[in-house]
Design a protein around this motif. Structure first.
Motif, short mmCIF file in Angstrom:
data_model
loop_
_atom_site.label_atom_id
_atom_site.label_comp_id
_atom_site.label_asym_id
_atom_site.label_seq_id
_atom_site.Cartn_x
_atom_site.Cartn_y
_atom_site.Cartn_z
N ILE A 158 0.59 -1.29 0.11
CA ILE A 158 -0.01 -0.08 0.12
C ILE A 158 0.88 1.14 -0.20
CG2 ILE A 158 -1.50 1.34 1.29
CD1 ILE A 158 -2.92 -1.29 2.29
N PRO A 159 1.79 1.53 0.69
CA PRO A 159 2.64 2.71 0.92
C PRO A 159 3.30 2.95 -0.65
CG PRO A 159 3.04 1.34 2.71
CD PRO A 159 2.54 0.49 1.81
N ALA A 160 3.76 1.84 -1.24
CA ALA A 160 4.35 2.02 -2.30
C ALA A 160 3.49 2.55 -3.50
CB ALA A 160 5.04 0.61 -2.90
N LEU A 161 2.19 2.11 -3.43
CA LEU A 161 1.21 2.45 -4.52
C LEU A 161 0.27 3.64 -4.32
CD1 LEU A 161 0.24 -1.18 -5.39
CD2 LEU A 161 1.90 0.28 -6.66
N TYR A 162 0.15 3.99 -2.94
CA TYR A 162 -0.83 4.90 -2.56
C TYR A 162 -0.25 5.99 -1.62
CZ TYR A 162 -3.97 1.37 -4.63
OH TYR A 162 -4.56 0.33 -5.46
N SER A 163 0.79 6.40 -1.89
CA SER A 163 1.54 7.06 -0.86
C SER A 163 0.76 8.44 -0.44
CB SER A 163 3.04 7.43 -1.14
OG SER A 163 2.93 8.02 -2.65
N ALA A 164 0.27 9.01 -1.42
CA ALA A 164 -0.52 10.19 -1.40
C ALA A 164 -1.91 10.08 -0.75
CB ALA A 164 -0.36 11.12 -2.54
N ARG A 165 -2.33 8.94 -0.59
CA ARG A 165 -3.89 8.57 -0.34
C ARG A 165 -4.04 8.07 1.03
NH1 ARG A 165 -8.11 5.14 -4.02
NH2 ARG A 165 -9.77 5.10 -2.59
N VAL A 166 -3.46 7.25 1.53
CA VAL A 166 -3.66 6.61 2.79
C VAL A 166 -3.40 7.35 3.70
CG1 VAL A 166 -3.08 4.39 1.79
CG2 VAL A 166 -1.01 5.66 2.88
N LYS A 167 -4.25 7.18 5.02
CA LYS A 167 -4.13 8.04 6.22
C LYS A 167 -3.59 7.12 7.31
CE LYS A 167 -8.61 10.10 4.68
NZ LYS A 167 -10.01 10.20 4.90
N PHE A 168 -2.85 6.13 7.11
CA PHE A 168 -2.21 5.31 8.09
C PHE A 168 -0.96 4.84 7.47
CE2 PHE A 168 -4.72 2.54 5.27
CZ PHE A 168 -4.01 1.60 4.82
N ASP A 169 -0.08 4.29 8.30
CA ASP A 169 1.26 3.70 8.15
C ASP A 169 0.96 2.46 8.15
OD1 ASP A 169 3.76 2.34 8.57
OD2 ASP A 169 4.57 4.26 8.56
N ALA A 170 1.34 1.66 7.00
CA ALA A 170 1.09 0.11 6.90
C ALA A 170 1.55 -0.78 7.77
CB ALA A 170 1.12 -0.21 5.45
N VAL A 171 2.68 -0.12 8.46
CA VAL A 171 3.13 -0.88 9.40
C VAL A 171 3.32 -0.46 10.99
CG1 VAL A 171 5.58 -1.75 10.27
CG2 VAL A 171 5.38 -1.49 7.87
N ARG A 172 3.55 0.86 10.87
CA ARG A 172 3.21 1.42 12.44
C ARG A 172 2.22 1.81 13.02
NH1 ARG A 172 7.56 2.26 9.71
NH2 ARG A 172 9.73 2.11 10.35
N SER A 173 0.97 1.84 12.08
CA SER A 173 -0.28 2.02 12.72
C SER A 173 -1.02 0.64 12.95
CB SER A 173 -1.16 2.45 11.65
OG SER A 173 -0.88 3.71 11.10
N PHE A 174 -0.21 -0.41 13.29
CA PHE A 174 -0.64 -1.38 13.31
C PHE A 174 0.21 -2.45 14.38
CE2 PHE A 174 -2.67 -0.31 9.49
CZ PHE A 174 -3.91 -0.68 9.38
N ALA A 175 -0.32 -3.38 15.28
CA ALA A 175 0.31 -4.07 16.05
C ALA A 175 0.44 -5.43 15.34
CB ALA A 175 -0.29 -4.23 17.51
N PRO A 176 1.41 -6.08 15.02
CA PRO A 176 1.62 -7.44 14.45
C PRO A 176 1.25 -8.67 15.55
CG PRO A 176 3.75 -6.59 14.89
CD PRO A 176 3.08 -5.52 15.22
N ILE A 177 0.27 -9.45 15.15
CA ILE A 177 -0.12 -10.71 15.93
C ILE A 177 0.72 -11.72 15.24
CG2 ILE A 177 -1.88 -11.98 17.07
CD1 ILE A 177 -3.67 -9.60 16.41
N CYS A 178 0.24 -12.39 14.38
CA CYS A 178 1.05 -13.46 13.75
C CYS A 178 0.56 -13.74 12.37
CB CYS A 178 0.63 -14.80 14.49
SG CYS A 178 1.18 -14.97 16.37
N THR A 179 1.46 -14.19 11.59
CA THR A 179 1.12 -14.93 10.54
C THR A 179 0.13 -16.30 10.58
OG1 THR A 179 3.05 -15.79 9.88
CG2 THR A 179 2.83 -13.84 8.85
N LEU A 180 -0.54 -16.52 9.58
CA LEU A 180 -1.43 -17.53 10.10
C LEU A 180 -1.05 -18.79 8.69
CD1 LEU A 180 -5.01 -16.29 11.05
CD2 LEU A 180 -2.74 -17.12 12.35
N ALA A 181 -0.73 -18.22 7.66
CA ALA A 181 -0.69 -19.05 6.28
C ALA A 181 0.11 -18.42 5.53
CB ALA A 181 -2.13 -19.36 5.84
#
Length: 325
Positions: free
Chosen positions: A101-124
């Motif tokens: 998302i940051p690579a493609l929509y940098s001027a549009r998104v209202k969040f940081d794809a990494v820092r706006s979230f707390a990573p829990i786990c990958t599942l698959a």
């Protein structure tokens, strides 16, 4: 005396904080938990979300509801979760494209794809596999690369769209090998698979789940799997490293995120639930039927992988002048 009083107050505050965190962990969840999915029902991300929700509801003793919120390449779903209260009751089932998302929509998104979230786990995880159809005679990766070299810029590869995970995976391969191919973007994966089988397209770097039945049925030829190790679903297909292209991997992951600031006790509980989910025999069988393998990468490890991927995709998007505003 003042110093002693201050130390005493700090100690009491620390104890109160621990007590509050413990109480929170015991109280959560006291109501239904919602998992937001940025895709329509029936797709791989949705399937993983619903399988996990069913398991989590039993483990947590509360309903776990899947809320499909498609649109804007999953931006709408990610925005909703990033803005939600950090209380553990709103989660995001994300996939690889989240870090694009940051690579493609940098001027549009209202969040940081990494820092706006707390990573829990990958599942698959679903590996990317290079497949060809009747338009190419190559039966090995080496032969495929030779045919591409003999017709630079003329051999084609299809993707579900410009800026899709398939597009990034394809361009990463071409840049690593110095090859040149013609990109044919579609509006979804299904027609790409149909046209490779029909000979209108030469090849596709596809997620294994989207082509597994066709490969197993002999309608497509799988030349290499873009994973660190061979897939148990295609044990006779080599990895790219084994076939001579070392360092190339393009796994598609599916993982659980929470809003940044979610209490650590809640995240730890969800990590345990995720671990149980990936270890169940029923989960393994269900995921493998969809061309996926269970994967359990949690917390800071998952977060570091997301950060690395987001930076790599941003660099590649700049090099290719990719934008999807």
């Amino acid at each position: 005396m003042t110093t002693l009083r201050l130390s005493h107050r700090l100690a009491v505050a620390a104890l109160l904080t621990l007590a509050t965190a413990s109480a929170w962990a015991q109280a959560w969840p006291s109501k239904p938990v919602r998992i937001v999915v940025g895709f329509s029902a029936g797709g791989p991300t949705d399937v993983v979300a619903r399988a996990f929700a069913e398991h989590a509801a039993r483990a947590l003793g509360q309903p776990v509801i899947v809320d499909n919120k498609p649109g804007a390449n999953t931006i709408l779903a990610a925005e909703a979760v990033a803005a939600a209260p950090a209380d553990g009751y709103t989660l995001l089932m994300a996939a690889t494209n989240h870090t694009m998302i940051p690579a493609l929509y940098s001027a549009r998104v209202k969040f940081d794809a990494v820092r706006s979230f707390a990573p829990i786990c990958t599942l698959a995880v679903s590996p990317t596999v290079l497949v060809t159809g009747p338009a190419m005679t190559a039966k090995t990766l080496g032969a495929f690369m030779q045919q591409v070299r003999e017709a630079p810029g003329k051999r084609s590869y299809g993707t579900p769209g410009t800026g899709s995970s398939g597009h990034f995976a394809s361009e990463q391969f071409l840049r690593m090998t110095g090859l040149s191919m013609n990109h044919i973007p579609y509006k979804g994966a299904a027609q790409v698979v149909t046209d490779v089988m029909g000979g209108q397209l030469d090849s596709s770097f596809a997620t294994l789940g989207s082509v597994l039945p066709q490969v197993q049925g002999g309608k497509l030829t799988a030349l290499a799997v873009a994973s660190p190790r061979r897939s148990s679903l295609l044990p006779n297909v080599p990895t790219f490293a084994e076939a001579g292209v070392k360092g190339y991997t393009a796994d598609a992951w599916y993982g659980l995120l929470a809003p940044a600031g979610t209490p650590a006790a809640v995240l730890q509980t969800l990590e345990k639930v995720a671990a149980q989910f990936t270890e169940q025999a029923g989960t393994v069988a269900k995921l493998q039927s969809l061309g996926m393998e269970p994967q359990h990468s949690c917390g800071s490890t998952f977060g570091a992988d997301m950060d690395r991927d987001a930076k790599a995709y941003a660099q590649l998007a700049r090099a290719l002048d990719l934008k999807a505003e």
